[in-house]
Design a protein around this motif. Structure first.
Motif, PDB file in Angstrom:
ATOM      1  N   VAL A   1       0.868  -1.185   0.000  1.00 60.49           N
ATOM      2  CA  VAL A   1       0.000   0.000   0.000  1.00 60.49           C
ATOM      3  C   VAL A   1       0.902   1.231   0.000  1.00 60.49           C
ATOM      4  O   VAL A   1       1.762   1.375   0.883  1.00 60.49           O
ATOM      5  CB  VAL A   1      -0.932   0.015   1.227  1.00 60.49           C
ATOM      6  CG1 VAL A   1      -1.749   1.300   1.264  1.00 60.49           C
ATOM      7  CG2 VAL A   1      -1.835  -1.196   1.224  1.00 60.49           C
ATOM      8  N   GLU A   2       0.716   2.080  -1.008  1.00 61.87           N
ATOM      9  CA  GLU A   2       1.527   3.298  -1.161  1.00 61.87           C
ATOM     10  C   GLU A   2       3.012   2.965  -1.168  1.00 61.87           C
ATOM     11  O   GLU A   2       3.836   3.654  -0.547  1.00 61.87           O
ATOM     12  CB  GLU A   2       1.204   4.301  -0.049  1.00 61.87           C
ATOM     13  CG  GLU A   2      -0.228   4.790  -0.089  1.00 61.87           C
ATOM     14  CD  GLU A   2      -0.535   5.754   1.043  1.00 61.87           C
ATOM     15  OE1 GLU A   2       0.345   5.897   1.937  1.00 61.87           O
ATOM     16  OE2 GLU A   2      -1.618   6.348   1.054  1.00 61.87           O
TER      17      GLU A   2
ATOM     18  N   ARG B   1       4.558   0.511   0.247  1.00 65.29           N
ATOM     19  CA  ARG B   1       5.083  -0.198   1.413  1.00 65.29           C
ATOM     20  C   ARG B   1       4.222  -1.426   1.686  1.00 65.29           C
ATOM     21  O   ARG B   1       2.993  -1.336   1.746  1.00 65.29           O
ATOM     22  CB  ARG B   1       5.096   0.713   2.655  1.00 65.29           C
ATOM     23  CG  ARG B   1       5.957   1.950   2.476  1.00 65.29           C
ATOM     24  CD  ARG B   1       6.041   2.745   3.772  1.00 65.29           C
ATOM     25  NE  ARG B   1       6.702   1.970   4.815  1.00 65.29           N
ATOM     26  CZ  ARG B   1       6.895   2.443   6.051  1.00 65.29           C
ATOM     27  NH1 ARG B   1       6.465   3.653   6.379  1.00 65.29           N
ATOM     28  NH2 ARG B   1       7.503   1.684   6.964  1.00 65.29           N
TER      29      ARG B   1
ATOM     30  N   ILE C   1       2.339  -4.384   3.498  1.00 63.89           N
ATOM     31  CA  ILE C   1       1.703  -4.601   4.794  1.00 63.89           C
ATOM     32  C   ILE C   1       2.395  -5.770   5.484  1.00 63.89           C
ATOM     33  O   ILE C   1       2.679  -6.801   4.866  1.00 63.89           O
ATOM     34  CB  ILE C   1       0.199  -4.894   4.616  1.00 63.89           C
ATOM     35  CG1 ILE C   1      -0.513  -3.689   3.979  1.00 63.89           C
ATOM     36  CG2 ILE C   1      -0.456  -5.248   5.943  1.00 63.89           C
ATOM     37  CD1 ILE C   1      -1.961  -3.961   3.628  1.00 63.89           C
TER      38      ILE C   1
ATOM     39  N   SER D   1       0.519  -4.267  10.474  1.00 63.96           N
ATOM     40  CA  SER D   1       1.062  -2.899  10.457  1.00 63.96           C
ATOM     41  C   SER D   1       0.005  -1.888  10.014  1.00 63.96           C
ATOM     42  O   SER D   1      -0.054  -0.784  10.547  1.00 63.96           O
ATOM     43  CB  SER D   1       2.285  -2.832   9.539  1.00 63.96           C
ATOM     44  OG  SER D   1       1.937  -3.215   8.210  1.00 63.96           O
ATOM     45  N   LYS D   2      -0.821  -2.256   9.040  1.00 65.39           N
ATOM     46  CA  LYS D   2      -1.897  -1.376   8.570  1.00 65.39           C
ATOM     47  C   LYS D   2      -3.188  -2.194   8.465  1.00 65.39           C
ATOM     48  O   LYS D   2      -3.577  -2.629   7.379  1.00 65.39           O
ATOM     49  CB  LYS D   2      -1.542  -0.769   7.214  1.00 65.39           C
ATOM     50  CG  LYS D   2      -0.334   0.166   7.256  1.00 65.39           C
ATOM     51  CD  LYS D   2      -0.083   0.782   5.886  1.00 65.39           C
ATOM     52  CE  LYS D   2       1.087   1.756   5.959  1.00 65.39           C
ATOM     53  NZ  LYS D   2       1.338   2.388   4.617  1.00 65.39           N
ATOM     54  N   PRO D   3      -3.872  -2.440   9.580  1.00 66.92           N
ATOM     55  CA  PRO D   3      -5.029  -3.345   9.557  1.00 66.92           C
ATOM     56  C   PRO D   3      -6.160  -2.882   8.652  1.00 66.92           C
ATOM     57  O   PRO D   3      -6.833  -3.707   8.038  1.00 66.92           O
ATOM     58  CB  PRO D   3      -5.456  -3.391  11.027  1.00 66.92           C
ATOM     59  CG  PRO D   3      -4.858  -2.186  11.665  1.00 66.92           C
ATOM     60  CD  PRO D   3      -3.597  -1.915  10.930  1.00 66.92           C
ATOM     61  N   LEU D   4      -6.385  -1.579   8.554  1.00 69.54           N
ATOM     62  CA  LEU D   4      -7.489  -1.080   7.730  1.00 69.54           C
ATOM     63  C   LEU D   4      -7.223  -1.269   6.242  1.00 69.54           C
ATOM     64  O   LEU D   4      -8.167  -1.264   5.433  1.00 69.54           O
ATOM     65  CB  LEU D   4      -7.744   0.395   8.038  1.00 69.54           C
ATOM     66  CG  LEU D   4      -8.193   0.721   9.471  1.00 69.54           C
ATOM     67  CD1 LEU D   4      -8.406   2.219   9.636  1.00 69.54           C
ATOM     68  CD2 LEU D   4      -9.467  -0.041   9.815  1.00 69.54           C
ATOM     69  N   ASP D   5      -5.956  -1.425   5.874  1.00 66.25           N
ATOM     70  CA  ASP D   5      -5.618  -1.563   4.454  1.00 66.25           C
ATOM     71  C   ASP D   5      -5.496  -3.018   4.004  1.00 66.25           C
ATOM     72  O   ASP D   5      -5.283  -3.274   2.811  1.00 66.25           O
ATOM     73  CB  ASP D   5      -4.290  -0.840   4.162  1.00 66.25           C
ATOM     74  CG  ASP D   5      -4.416   0.667   4.325  1.00 66.25           C
ATOM     75  OD1 ASP D   5      -5.527   1.186   4.067  1.00 66.25           O
ATOM     76  OD2 ASP D   5      -3.433   1.310   4.717  1.00 66.25           O
TER      77      ASP D   5
ATOM     78  N   THR E   1      -8.385  -8.095  12.975  1.00 71.30           N
ATOM     79  CA  THR E   1      -7.090  -7.446  12.732  1.00 71.30           C
ATOM     80  C   THR E   1      -6.830  -6.415  13.815  1.00 71.30           C
ATOM     81  O   THR E   1      -7.726  -5.679  14.229  1.00 71.30           O
ATOM     82  CB  THR E   1      -7.053  -6.778  11.345  1.00 71.30           C
ATOM     83  OG1 THR E   1      -8.139  -5.850  11.230  1.00 71.30           O
ATOM     84  CG2 THR E   1      -7.157  -7.824  10.247  1.00 71.30           C
TER      85      THR E   1
ATOM     86  N   LYS F   1      -3.798  -3.481  15.329  1.00 71.25           N
ATOM     87  CA  LYS F   1      -2.626  -2.680  14.946  1.00 71.25           C
ATOM     88  C   LYS F   1      -1.577  -2.747  16.042  1.00 71.25           C
ATOM     89  O   LYS F   1      -1.908  -2.770  17.219  1.00 71.25           O
ATOM     90  CB  LYS F   1      -3.019  -1.225  14.706  1.00 71.25           C
ATOM     91  CG  LYS F   1      -1.853  -0.330  14.256  1.00 71.25           C
ATOM     92  CD  LYS F   1      -2.338   1.051  13.913  1.00 71.25           C
ATOM     93  CE  LYS F   1      -1.160   1.973  13.582  1.00 71.25           C
ATOM     94  NZ  LYS F   1      -0.338   1.465  12.481  1.00 71.25           N
TER      95      LYS F   1
END
Length: 457
Positions: free
Chosen positions: A390-391, A393, A395, A415-419, A447, A449
């Motif tokens: 994502v972007e 980087r 996950i 690291s990024k649960p929403l993504d 998930t 964080k």
């Protein structure tokens, strides 16, 4: 020991209201329409130190043919036979009716002691009916108000002569009460097993066939069951609480008030169950409503077994089984491996196979997996198919553990649960189901964080 008390009377005198009052829960459906209760139901209660088993019965009708009313009367007769004492309820505001006289005379011939209750005695409107009740020849009536909870002290006084003597707990060497100090194993908890399905698919027949007696009403009339009826039963030394429920039709077709109450009660039973048997008709297997009920059960996190009833009349059995498998693959793909059992409730065929499937899925539903095994599995899954970037980087999934069973529920520290995409979570769930042998039960993946909460600083 508890005192078994049956509440009886003609229709619409407040029997179910009194039942709910005594057990302290709204278990029985209550409505102004006569004949709401059809099957008798029992529940534990405690009233002023007296342990009770309270039985709610259908309204007594003067019917002796093969009609629904006659079958309801026979069910009530069985409840009276099982009771230590019967509470004959009359409506004091309506006064004593010829039907009250008829059944009072009938009850006097039996062996079960009778306590006469005059209901709806709040205020002055019930006074004339209270005095008329002496005509029934059952002694002094006890004035009560089931709806407002009045007269319960007088009811306790009337029940005391029939209450069993108090049991004294044995003492151990130190003089303390004995619980499990005698070395006896803890009692095994009953499996909460609900039987659900569309109307007239054989749910009540299945319950009767399992327990070996006509415990609930059956017949050609659709929508016969209204209240959810609970029956304590044992199979192969395993205690089971069977619950028969009202048939669940499509919401758009439910417009009757009583049916809405019955369906709401059935949904409550599903939420409280551990294993749910969805009974489907072999003539119309897994139609839209069957699948809707199945999704409802799985969304509540219950273990599901599909029982195909009336299998004895199916001619193309191989084709029917393929049709079932195709529908499950297409409509319930999120929960692979749901057990499907073919049977005949009426002929009592393959019922052992149904119960074996219930026990097996119950064990899977309760299964726990060690954290070490989960994280070894996680490392292999993320190596074979890493989470997306994502972007620019990627996950990272740092850690995994099981947070609860019933149903199996797992937490991922990401690291990024929403993504994290839903498709990747499904990939994880399907891999977990296959690798750790969790077929046929809903699996929940949460998930979180942050870093591994168990890692050392």
């Amino acid at each position: 020991m508890s005192l078994t008390v049956a509440i009886i009377g003609r229709p619409n005198v407040g029997k179910s209201t009194l039942f709910n009052r005594l057990v302290g829960k709204k278990l029985a459906l209550v409505d102004d329409t006569p004949g709401v209760t059809r099957d008798w139901r029992a529940a534990p209660a405690r009233l002023a130190g007296i342990d009770l088993t309270v039985i709610d019965t259908a309204g007594l009708e003067e019917a002796f043919d093969d009609s629904l009313e006659a079958r309801m009367r026979k069910q009530t007769e069985r409840a009276i036979e099982e009771a230590d004492v019967a509470l004959l309820l009359i409506d004091a505001r309506a006064g004593v009716t010829p039907l009250d006289h008829h059944f009072a005379a009938w009850l006097r011939k039996g062996n079960t002691p009778i306590i006469l209750l005059a209901n709806k005695c709040e205020g002055r409107a019930g006074a004339p009916g209270l005095y008329e009740a002496f005509e029934l020849g059952l002694g002094e009536p006890v004035p009560i108000s089931a709806e407002h909870g009045e007269g319960l002290a007088e009811l306790v006084e009337a029940l005391l002569p029939y209450a069993p003597p108090e049991e004294v707990e044995p003492e151990d060497d130190d003089g303390a009460a004995g619980g499990t100090a005698d070395g006896k194993p803890e009692p095994v908890r009953a499996i909460q097993l609900a039987i659900v399905g569309r109307p007239n698919v054989g749910k009540s027949t299945l319950l009767n066939s399992l327990v070996g007696e006509d415990r609930v009403l059956t017949g050609p009339e659709a929508g016969m069951t209204r209240d959810a009826i609970s029956v304590e039963w044992t199979y192969k030394d395993r205690p089971i609480r069977l619950v028969d429920t009202a048939g669940i039709r499509r919401r758009a077709r439910v417009d009757d008030k009583l049916e809405k109450l019955a369906v709401a009660d059935a949904l409550r039973v599903i939420r409280l169950a551990q294993v749910v048997v969805l009974v489907v008709d072999a003539d119309a297997i897994l139609d839209h409503q069957d699948l809707t009920i199945a999704r409802m059960v799985l969304d509540e996190g219950r273990a599901l077994v599909i029982a195909v009833n009336k299998w004895d009349i199916v001619t193309d059995r191989a084709g029917t089984l393929k049709q079932i498998d195709d529908k499950l693959q297409a409509q319930l793909a999120q929960v692979r491996g749901i057990p499907v059992v073919t049977m005949s409730a009426l002929r009592k065929q393959k019922l052992d196979g149904l119960l074996d499937a219930v026990f097996n899925i119950y064990e899977v539903w309760n299964r726990r997996v060690s954290t070490a095994d989960l994280n070894r599995w996680l490392a292999g899954m993320t190596e074979a198919h890493p989470p997306p970037a994502v972007e620019g980087r990627r996950i990272k999934i740092r850690y995994m553990t099981q947070v609860k069973a019933r149903p199996p529920t797992f937490a991922l520290w990401v690291s990024k649960p929403l993504d994290l995409p839903e498709t990747y979570i499904r990939y994880m769930v399907n891999g977990l189901r296959d690798a750790l042998d969790l077929p046929g039960v809903p699996i929940r993946m949460l998930t979180r964080k942050g870093k591994n909460p168990y890692a050392e600083d």
